[in-house]
Structure formats: C-alpha cells, structure tokens
Scaffold this motif. Structure first.
Motif, PDB file in Angstrom:
ATOM      1  N   SER A 183      -5.477   2.424  14.047  1.00 58.58           N
ATOM      2  CA  SER A 183      -4.321   2.881  13.338  1.00 58.58           C
ATOM      3  C   SER A 183      -4.960   3.815  11.993  1.00 58.58           C
ATOM      4  CB  SER A 183      -3.224   1.809  13.045  1.00 58.58           C
ATOM      5  OG  SER A 183      -2.868   1.393  14.184  1.00 58.58           O
ATOM      6  N   ARG A 184      -5.858   3.104  11.328  1.00 62.07           N
ATOM      7  CA  ARG A 184      -6.357   3.848  10.131  1.00 62.07           C
ATOM      8  C   ARG A 184      -7.183   4.873  10.754  1.00 62.07           C
ATOM      9  NH1 ARG A 184      -5.124   1.270   5.480  1.00 62.07           N
ATOM     10  NH2 ARG A 184      -7.216   2.087   4.513  1.00 62.07           N
ATOM     11  N   TYR A 185      -7.938   4.759  11.735  1.00 60.35           N
ATOM     12  CA  TYR A 185      -8.916   5.878  12.034  1.00 60.35           C
ATOM     13  C   TYR A 185      -8.094   7.291  12.409  1.00 60.35           C
ATOM     14  CZ  TYR A 185     -12.342   8.449  14.922  1.00 60.35           C
ATOM     15  OH  TYR A 185     -13.495   9.224  15.103  1.00 60.35           O
ATOM     16  N   PHE A 186      -6.881   7.010  13.219  1.00 64.56           N
ATOM     17  CA  PHE A 186      -6.081   8.023  13.518  1.00 64.56           C
ATOM     18  C   PHE A 186      -5.084   8.713  12.584  1.00 64.56           C
ATOM     19  CE2 PHE A 186      -7.638   6.522  17.896  1.00 64.56           C
ATOM     20  CZ  PHE A 186      -8.248   7.893  18.066  1.00 64.56           C
ATOM     21  N   SER A 187      -4.963   7.916  11.301  1.00 61.84           N
ATOM     22  CA  SER A 187      -4.172   7.948  10.142  1.00 61.84           C
ATOM     23  C   SER A 187      -2.646   7.928  10.786  1.00 61.84           C
ATOM     24  CB  SER A 187      -4.434   9.480   9.816  1.00 61.84           C
ATOM     25  OG  SER A 187      -5.697   9.600   9.076  1.00 61.84           O
ATOM     26  N   LEU A 188      -2.273   6.790  11.402  1.00 59.84           N
ATOM     27  CA  LEU A 188      -0.993   6.654  11.851  1.00 59.84           C
ATOM     28  C   LEU A 188      -0.310   6.032  10.976  1.00 59.84           C
ATOM     29  CD1 LEU A 188      -1.945   5.097  15.456  1.00 59.84           C
ATOM     30  CD2 LEU A 188      -1.434   7.481  14.773  1.00 59.84           C
ATOM     31  N   LYS A 189       0.945   6.291  10.873  1.00 60.85           N
ATOM     32  CA  LYS A 189       1.978   6.105   9.708  1.00 60.85           C
ATOM     33  C   LYS A 189       3.336   5.187  10.252  1.00 60.85           C
ATOM     34  CE  LYS A 189       1.061   9.635   7.129  1.00 60.85           C
ATOM     35  NZ  LYS A 189       1.029  10.823   6.123  1.00 60.85           N
ATOM     36  N   ILE A 190       3.876   4.398   9.813  1.00 61.90           N
ATOM     37  CA  ILE A 190       4.987   3.847   9.982  1.00 61.90           C
ATOM     38  C   ILE A 190       5.877   4.078   8.667  1.00 61.90           C
ATOM     39  CG2 ILE A 190       6.567   2.086  10.742  1.00 61.90           C
ATOM     40  CD1 ILE A 190       5.049   3.414  13.076  1.00 61.90           C
ATOM     41  N   ARG A 191       7.110   4.828   8.424  1.00 60.20           N
ATOM     42  CA  ARG A 191       7.579   4.812   7.587  1.00 60.20           C
ATOM     43  C   ARG A 191       6.819   5.377   6.185  1.00 60.20           C
ATOM     44  NH1 ARG A 191      12.851   3.100   8.366  1.00 60.20           N
ATOM     45  NH2 ARG A 191      13.145   1.369   9.777  1.00 60.20           N
ATOM     46  N   ASN A 192       6.025   6.295   6.714  1.00 61.10           N
ATOM     47  CA  ASN A 192       5.184   6.973   5.691  1.00 61.10           C
ATOM     48  C   ASN A 192       4.077   6.093   4.920  1.00 61.10           C
ATOM     49  OD1 ASN A 192       4.603   9.675   5.144  1.00 61.10           O
ATOM     50  ND2 ASN A 192       5.556   9.388   2.915  1.00 61.10           N
ATOM     51  N   PHE A 210      -1.360   1.533   8.253  1.00 60.78           N
ATOM     52  CA  PHE A 210      -1.441   0.313   8.626  1.00 60.78           C
ATOM     53  C   PHE A 210      -2.079  -0.836   7.383  1.00 60.78           C
ATOM     54  CE2 PHE A 210      -2.990  -3.348  10.758  1.00 60.78           C
ATOM     55  CZ  PHE A 210      -2.145  -3.609  11.828  1.00 60.78           C
ATOM     56  N   GLU A 211      -1.292  -1.855   7.146  1.00 53.15           N
ATOM     57  CA  GLU A 211      -1.723  -2.781   6.163  1.00 53.15           C
ATOM     58  C   GLU A 211      -2.147  -3.881   6.690  1.00 53.15           C
ATOM     59  OE1 GLU A 211      -2.377  -2.572   3.169  1.00 53.15           O
ATOM     60  OE2 GLU A 211      -1.501  -0.242   2.640  1.00 53.15           O
ATOM     61  N   ALA A 212      -3.255  -4.669   6.492  1.00 50.57           N
ATOM     62  CA  ALA A 212      -3.719  -5.760   7.407  1.00 50.57           C
ATOM     63  C   ALA A 212      -2.698  -7.057   7.118  1.00 50.57           C
ATOM     64  CB  ALA A 212      -5.214  -6.042   6.846  1.00 50.57           C
TER      65      ALA A 212
END
Length: 838
Positions: free
Chosen positions: A132-141, A144-146
């Motif tokens: 998720s972080r590698y592809f810069s995916l975002k939810i509600r801008n 990903f937070e561990a």
C-alpha cells in the motif's frame, strides 16, 4: 482448478465492475471479525462475532456467528472473492463453518499477495502495509498507517485499492476511454445562454424562489421591479442556476446577461450593450431571437380585434397571423424584398407608432428606438441587421447605409450622449415587456467591483443600478456575487441602493455528498460505462473531497485526462497543505512509477537529493520505498512533479485562448464594441500588470477637443500611446485630425491606433487623408485590430477578472507572469515590457 487463482491481470474494464467483493477476516483460527467491500469500494457489510466479544466490548454490529455465516453466504453468491493472503481468510472461514456443522460454499478466490508477487517479483515485502505504501495507495486521502491495520474494515479497503491497482491494465483503460471526449471538460458557465449538464436537485429551492418572485412581479398591477442578490462561494453553481433559468424560461421571459462593467463613465451603456447582445440570442431550438419574441408578443397585444374593431384588409391579415402564432409574422407576411411584405410591415410600423404615441408621452428618442427595433426584426438580411444594431448602439452611419435600412441619422454622439441613449432604450424594452412577461436582468462577475482600486467603478455602478430600479419596470434584477462582496456593497453603497438590490437574498451552498455523486454519474449518461469502471474508491474520495461543484468536476476531469491521455495528475491545494515530508516523498515516488522515462536514473537522483537535504526529517525506511527500474520492471514517459497552480494555469490558458478564438470567429460581428470599453479593458490589464513590471499609466488630452480613447504607458523613459477609434463619418474624421495633432506634438511617444477589424471602412475623402497623414509619421502604427490582437487583450483581461472572481484559483502575480510567458510575443506582453507593441 485451485481454490485460489491468479488470473490474467487484463480485465474487460467495461464489465468488471460488478463481479467481485473484497473480504478481510480477523481471527487466528476462528472468525472474530469480518468486513466486505463491494466493487465500488463501498463497505457493504461489517460484523463482529458476539461469542468472541469480551465483557467490556464496545463494538457495534455484534452478531451471533450463525447469522454472520448466513449473511456471508448470501452476499458472496456468484462473486469472485478478493483477499490479501487469501489462503488464510479462506481457512478461517472454512474452520468457522465447520464449527457450526456447515460447509463453506465453493467460490472463486483471488489473492492480491499472489498477484503482486507475479507482477513485481523482486520487492522486499508483499505485506499489505508495504504494498500500500509502495504504490502510494490512499483511503480518505491518507496513506496506510500501521497502527490502524488488522481492523477488517481498514484492511479490506486497502486490499480493494491494491486489487484495482494490480489488475487494471492502464493500456486497456486507455483504449476504452480513447474514443470518448472528456465528459468533465467543461465545468464553468460563462453565460446563461450556454448548455451544460444540469442536475435539477441542485439549488432547486433557490430556483423555485426566483420563479415565485417572477410570478409576483407579473401579478403586481404596478409592475414594480424587484431585486435579488444570489450569494455563494466560487463554483457552487450560481451562474449555473441562471443557465437553468434561461433554458426553462426563455420562451416567455426575456433574459439579459450583464458581465462586469469596466468604465465608470459608461456603466449604463455597458448594460445596454449587453442587453442588445442578449436580445439577438436565439431562443432554444427556434430560429427566432429574444428580440423577435419580445416584439411579436407585444404586437399581438396592440394589433388585435379589441384595439382595431374594424380592421382594413391588410390589418385583418396581420391580426389573423398574430392570433394564430405571433412568431408567424416573420415568415408569413411575404417573401423577402416583396412589395407585400414591405406594405404589411409598414402597416405594423404605423400602428405601433400610433399606439406608442397615444399610450406614452413621446419625448426623447423612444419612438426612434422603437422604429429601429421593428426595422431590425423586419429584415432577414444579416448585413442590414448589423447596420441597425450599430444604429441602435448610437454609432453614426453613412447616408447610403441609412437608406439601406430606412432610418435617419440621429446624431446620437453629439446631441444625445450614449448614457442617456442607453437609459431611454432600456426603458423602451421594459415598456414592451409590460404586455409580455417580466424581464430578467442578470448581473454576474461583480466581485472585481468590490476591490479597493475599483472604488469609483463600484459607486458608479451603484448609482446606475438605482436608475434602473427607478425607471425600469416589470423586471427581476439579479446580482450574483460572493458573500463578502455583497457585504462590501452594503458597506460602501447607499442603503437606498442596496435595499432595492437585495430585496430578496438567496444563499447557494455546496450540495451534499449524495448530490455530488449523482452529479458525477450524470456526466456518464452518454457513455458505455459508469464511474465505477473508471475511478477507484480512493480516487472518488479525492474527487468528492473537493466539495464544491466546479472543483469536483475539475478533479474528475484531471483523473480522466490522466487515465486516457497520460497527462500527469496535478496535486490539489488540500493535498499539498500539511503534508509530511514522507508523504511528499511517497507522492514523488508514485510519480516516478507512472510517468518517468528512466525510472532507475531518476529514482537514484531523487534518493540522493533527499538523503542530502532532508536527512533530519526522513527515515531510511521511507527512502527505501522509492522505486527502482529493476523493482518496477516498466517503462513510462517522463517525470512531471508540477506545481498544481502551474498545471491549472497551463490548462486554463490553452482552453481560454481556443475559446476566445472560436468566439471571435463566430460571434464578434454580433457584439457591440466601443472604444471606451476597449480602453477600459486595456486599463484593467495594465493596472493588473503595473506592480510587477514597473511602468506608469496616463492618457493624452487635446484641450476640450475630442480625441480617440487612449492610454499612455511610460517605462524607462519610453512612451507608448494606445488609441482606439472605431467610429465612422464626421466622428472619425474629427478625432483622427486631433490624434494627428497629438502625434506631431509628442514626437517622443510611439502612437498605435487600433481600429476594430469589423468596423466599417472609412470612405470619406478627408478621413482617408488623415489616415495617410498618421501613417507617414515615423513614430506611428495603424492597426487593424483583429483576431490575434483582440484575443491577446481579452485573454489578459479574462485572467485578471477570473482570478478576482475566483474562477481561477491562483495567485494573481503568478497568473500574470504565466500569461506573459504564454503570450510572450503578443502586443500586450511587448507593451508591458516597454517595447514597441506593433
């Protein structure tokens, strides 16, 4: 066939959107928590196992395990199930079903862990967090937070984003979109006569209020005009509401669109000019203009059996046509140029003049104006109509031209100044409407009037608005502006003005999320796919985070261009504000993945730069997330991490230039162009540029003699006089002589005389001689002010006004600088740099 499959990553984009769900389970052996996301990215099911809850559990959606398993079975029928580490989720569900003496139904499973390994075989990790972080995916801008992971809902949403990222082949999507124009390309209503998609639920209550006020005016026996102020932030749909009003009411109500005035001494004539331009707009799908509609309905009320009980043969013929359909008088009174048509229209003219003289005290030029209106509607020849339009606008015509249209030279310029002409003509239109429906007068783009440098213009506008309310009846006068602009009007104008102007006040708010979603879908109505096939959940969240209608549509347009044309996606201001260093680095990393020509080289450069310049704020773990060509295994075009304002400006300037060029080609001949308006337009541009380019602005006089409208720019001891002269006949000759005298007396000044390219040819002997005298000077230039030159002036002015009106949300100095770069060889750019413009 294995339970868990890695299928070909190429999907049929048009059909994929309903055949899968994303599932995430929690629980080591048996199920404790489950979340299900549908194809759109929407959470459609979430439950916590009641039997596993602790005594202090505060979770919502606690359900017995049997109910959860039954719900899952119903939801998952016929669906491909997407999971990350799908083998684990499948086994948790199998064991849980076994614990209830049931079997898990057969399903097709897909695993994003396996898909990622197949597509990117050399990554350091394939955990959901890393990918998720590698592809810069975002939810509600948010990235990903561990500390939020291992919540079924949270993990399912990121799994959904990861799945779309892995299986959506960009080339397939590009091919799908390629044949279709961007449905979001146009988000701005420049005037009410345009046509844009209209969701009726947006601002329907204010719209119904406006219609109700129109009904009140029509029912008032005194036909007093009323004022409405419509306020709202930029992009909330204020001008769009006026477009809806035009589309639905134009067949009976006449609607006039008045943009911002720019000349304090010519506000009324500016209003009148825009009214004339609005009147010659066609109504809907008919072949008739607003003016033709207005006159036809007026004639049907004064030429009828009630007013003419014993009609002559010709009068009888006219009455029958008007009784059947008033608009038929333009086609059923005889062929163009025929004696029959001339005779019948002469009857109409005489009857109208008689009625007017009997009904109103004939003073001033109202009867002549009415005659000009009838003549305009009588002729079908476009050249004659243009001549009458110029006559109505107060221009002097040559004798041959006057004979061609059957009018006399009223010498407006010398005997009846244009402001007085404008007010009297507007009164005539309001009197015509008394036998029809109320007029709708819309003032838009008024924000710039509230600026400190436009104080005189605001005061003049206020006084002239008061004149309209005093003399114009049967009209709804609408003012559109920002809330703070209206506050400025109330603070700086006399209450006698603002009380009438703001008799009714309507606030337009941005619609709610559901309405914005419906508006987005409306743009897909003519396309063979829906928004779910194009935009991911995270992309939709980004789109709807803009909240205001125009920004939502513009952001959707950005995504569409990116997916169809590979145009880099500009970051929004919200995205840039408050970002941590690591988030900005991840954004750049994503840009490398999508648009870098040489991923290996650019990533290495970026990594080295960040290591040296941001080592105190950036962890090595974050730097390790940057892609390399080896890990990515793809080739793409080029890296463009751009300032969002520059991206917006470049797109705006290209579109605006094309629009102005097309508008000039199709509509310039229909517009009323005056030298004072052109001079004021140039003054707006120069005032906007003065601070950044360091010059002085002045103008030349010649005692009490009339000279062409002009401005003088002085920079580093170089002086340039720009003059505008569009008149003909004696007006042209007199001003031209005086300009030549000024040129002789100011040898240190370069004179440019701009004459509108559509202005009539100067035929008079003396006028021609004066042009020759002007051209023989070594410091003068005579300019046919045509498309190229006018578009440059209009574009500079539009940039400044649009920034002031927040239609273009960038810094004004930056906007001017970029416009100068964009039109670097234009006469405006040369002028403000202090070089010869022509």
């Amino acid at each position: 066939m294995p339970d868990i499959a890695v299928v070909n990553s190429t999907l049929n984009i048009a059909n994929f959107s309903k055949n899968f769900i994303v599932v995430d389970t929690e629980g080591r052996d048996l199920l404790t928590e489950i979340a299900i996301i549908d194809h759109t990215g929407t959470l459609i099911y979430e439950a916590f196992v009641a039997e596993s809850a602790t005594n202090d559990a505060t979770d919502y959606n606690l359900k017995p395990i049997g109910d959860i398993l039954q719900d899952f079975r119903a939801i998952a029928i016929g669906k491909t199930i997407i999971c990350h580490y799908a083998d684990h989720d499948r086994k948790v569900l199998q064991r849980t079903y076994h614990s209830q003496n049931q079997e898990l139904s057969p399903h097709r499973w897909q695993c994003t862990y396996e898909l990622a390994k197949q597509a990117f075989p050399n990554l350091q990790s394939y955990s959901l967090e890393y990918l998720s972080r590698y592809f810069s995916l975002k939810i509600r801008n948010q990235y990903f937070e561990a500390n939020q992971a291992h919540s079924a809902r949270y993990d399912a949403r990121f799994t959904h984003q990861l799945y779309l990222h892995l299986v959506m082949n960009p080339d397939d999507l590009k091919q799908l979109l390629k044949p279709h124009p961007n449905p979001f390309a146009s988000s701005r209503v420049d005037n009410p006569f345009q046509s844009h998609l209209d969701l009726k639920s947006v601002s329907q209550k204010p719209y119904e209020t406006v219609k109700s006020i129109l009904t009140e005016i029509a029912a008032d026996q005194n036909r007093q005009s009323r004022g409405v102020v419509i306020t709202g932030e930029a992009g909330t749909g204020k001008s769009h509401l006026m477009m809806r009003l035009a589309q639905e009411r134009l067949e009976r109500n006449r609607l006039f669109f008045i943009n911002h005035p720019n000349d304090p001494e010519g506000v009324l004539f500016h209003i009148y000019s825009r009214v004339l331009e609005s009147l010659i707009k066609r109504v809907g799908d008919t072949h008739h203009t607003q003016l033709e509609h207005l006159l036809a309905h007026f004639l049907s009320k004064i030429i009828n059996r009630a007013n003419i009980p014993f009609p002559s043969q010709k009068e009888e013929e006219i009455i029958k046509i008007l009784e059947n359909n008033p608009l038929d008088i333009y086609g059923n009174l005889g062929a163009e140029g025929s004696a029959r048509k001339r005779e019948l229209w002469l009857v109409i003219l005489k009857k109208t003049q008689q009625w007017w003289q009997f009904t109103y005290e004939v003073s001033g030029y109202s009867l002549q104006i009415l005659t000009g209106i009838i003549r305009y509607c009588y002729y079908t020849d476009s050249n004659r109509k243009i001549l009458i339009k110029r006559w109505l606008a107060g221009y002097e015509l040559e004798e041959k031209e006057l004979q061609a249209i059957g009018l006399s030279n009223e010498n407006w310029d010398s005997q009846f100044n244009r402001e007085s002409l404008a007010l009297e003509a507007l009164i005539v239109f309001s009197k015509l409407s008394l036998l029809d429906e109320p007029l709708i007068i819309v003032f838009d783009q008024l924000e710039s009037l509230g600026l400190p440098q436009n104080s005189n213009l605001l005061l003049s506008f206020g006084q002239n608005l008061k004149e309209l309310f005093t003399h114009i009846k049967n009209s709804l006068i609408i003012s559109i502006m920002f809330p703070e602009s209206w506050q400025s009007f109330r603070e700086r104008l006399d209450p006698s003005i603002t009380d009438r102007q703001g008799q009714f006040q309507l606030l337009i708010n941005s619609p709610d999320r559901a309405t914005l979603e419906n508006l987005l879908e409306l743009h897909f109505q003519d396309l063979p796919f829906d928004s779910d096939a194009i935009f991911t959940f995270a992309e939709k969240e980004d789109i709807f985070a803009q909240k205001v209608i125009r920004k939502v549509i513009n952001r959707a347009a950005d995504y569409y261009r990116f997916k169809r044309d590979s145009i880099p996606l500009p970051q929004t201001r919200q995205q840039l504000q408050g970002k941590s260093t690591s988030q900005q680095i991840l954004d750049i990393s994503q840009g490398l993945l999508e648009v870098s020509k040489s991923v290996e080289s650019l990533a290495a450069q970026l990594k080295a730069l960040l290591t040296t310049e941001t080592v105190e704020t950036t962890s090595h773990a974050t730097l390790d997330l940057l892609p390399t060509a080896h890990s990515v295994g793809i080739q793409v075009n080029e890296m463009m991490v751009r300032n969002p304002e520059l991206t917006a400006l470049a797109d705006y300037l290209n579109k605006a230039k094309v629009h102005l060029e097309e508008d000039y080609k199709t509509s310039h001949h229909l517009k009323i162009i005056t030298p004072s308006q052109d001079r004021s337009k140039l003054q707006t541009v120069l005032e906007g540029c003065r601070e950044g380019y360091g010059f002085e602005i002045d103008h030349l006089r010649f005692g009490k003699k009339k000279v062409p409208e002009n401005l003088v720019l002085t920079k580093d001891n170089r002086r340039f006089c720009i003059s505008f002269l569009h008149e003909v006949g004696l007006s042209f000759t007199g001003r031209m002589k005086n300009l030549n005298q000024l040129a002789i007396a100011n040898g240190d000044t370069h004179f440019s005389l701009l004459r509108d390219a559509d202005a009539p040819t100067v035929r008079g002997k003396v006028g021609k001689q004066e042009i020759q005298r002007f051209n023989h000077c070594n410091h003068t230039t005579y300019v046919d002010f045509g498309l190229e030159y006018r578009v440059a002036l209009d574009l500079f002015e539009q940039v400044i006004i649009d920034v002031q009106n927040r239609d273009l949300e960038v810094d004004l100095k930056l906007a001017i600088a970029e416009t100068v770069n964009f039109l670097s060889d234009s006469w405006i750019a040369r002028l403000i740099r202090g070089t010869k413009p022509f």
